[in-house]
Design a protein around this motif. Structure first.
Motif: not given
Length: 159
Positions: A25, A125, A127-128, A132
């Motif tokens: 992630l 991305y 936000t990912s 993570s």
């Protein structure tokens, strides 16, 4: 603070499947093309907020290796007051803080700033990446992982 409850390497050994998922992630945003220096600033800021010494040190050392200016590393904790950060970095840092301090919600101003600076895909991305690092921080803070020492350089060894 007392010593570590367990270490980073223990996570890989005890729960390798969970480790692999969190690691994967965390790598998605860079693979999607987001600037690695920007991502490191975001990860450092979230780690500061969450009080994860292991992650703060990890992201400082990694940032240095990829050429993030030292002034940015020194000032990321007070980025709002430091003019060294670009509008895109400011939007990313505000987004990271809002997602890390989620009980405060995501305000309209923070969202508007983020969508001005990032495409729809980039924001997903980003936000990912914030999600993570917040997961990593939960492990690092919960188990008090020991921060890595700064590698000794040839210049430092000669002093």
């Amino acid at each position: 603070m007392s010593h570590a409850r367990s270490e980073y390497e223990d996570f890989k050994r005890i729960a390798p499947d969970a480790y692999d998922v969190v690691l994967a992630l965390g790598q998605l945003a860079a693979k999607a093309g987001l600037d690695k220096q920007l991502l490191e600033l975001v990860k450092l800021r979230a780690s500061q907020i969450n009080g994860c010494a292991f992650c703060v040190q990890h992201h400082i050392l990694l940032s240095e290796r990829i050429g993030v200016p030292v002034d940015k590393l020194n000032l990321v904790a007070v980025w709002r007051e430091a003019p060294i950060f670009s509008p895109r970095e400011r939007a990313a840092l505000a987004w990271a803080e809002a997602l890390t301090l989620l009980p405060d919600g995501i305000g309209e101003e923070v969202y508007a700033e983020a969508v001005r600076e990032f495409s729809e895909t980039e924001l997903m991305y980003l936000t990912s990446a914030v999600a993570s690092i917040n997961v990593w921080n939960r492990f690092g803070a919960a188990f008090r992982w020991t921060p890595a020492p700064r590698p000794v350089t040839a210049n430092a060894a000669a002093s």
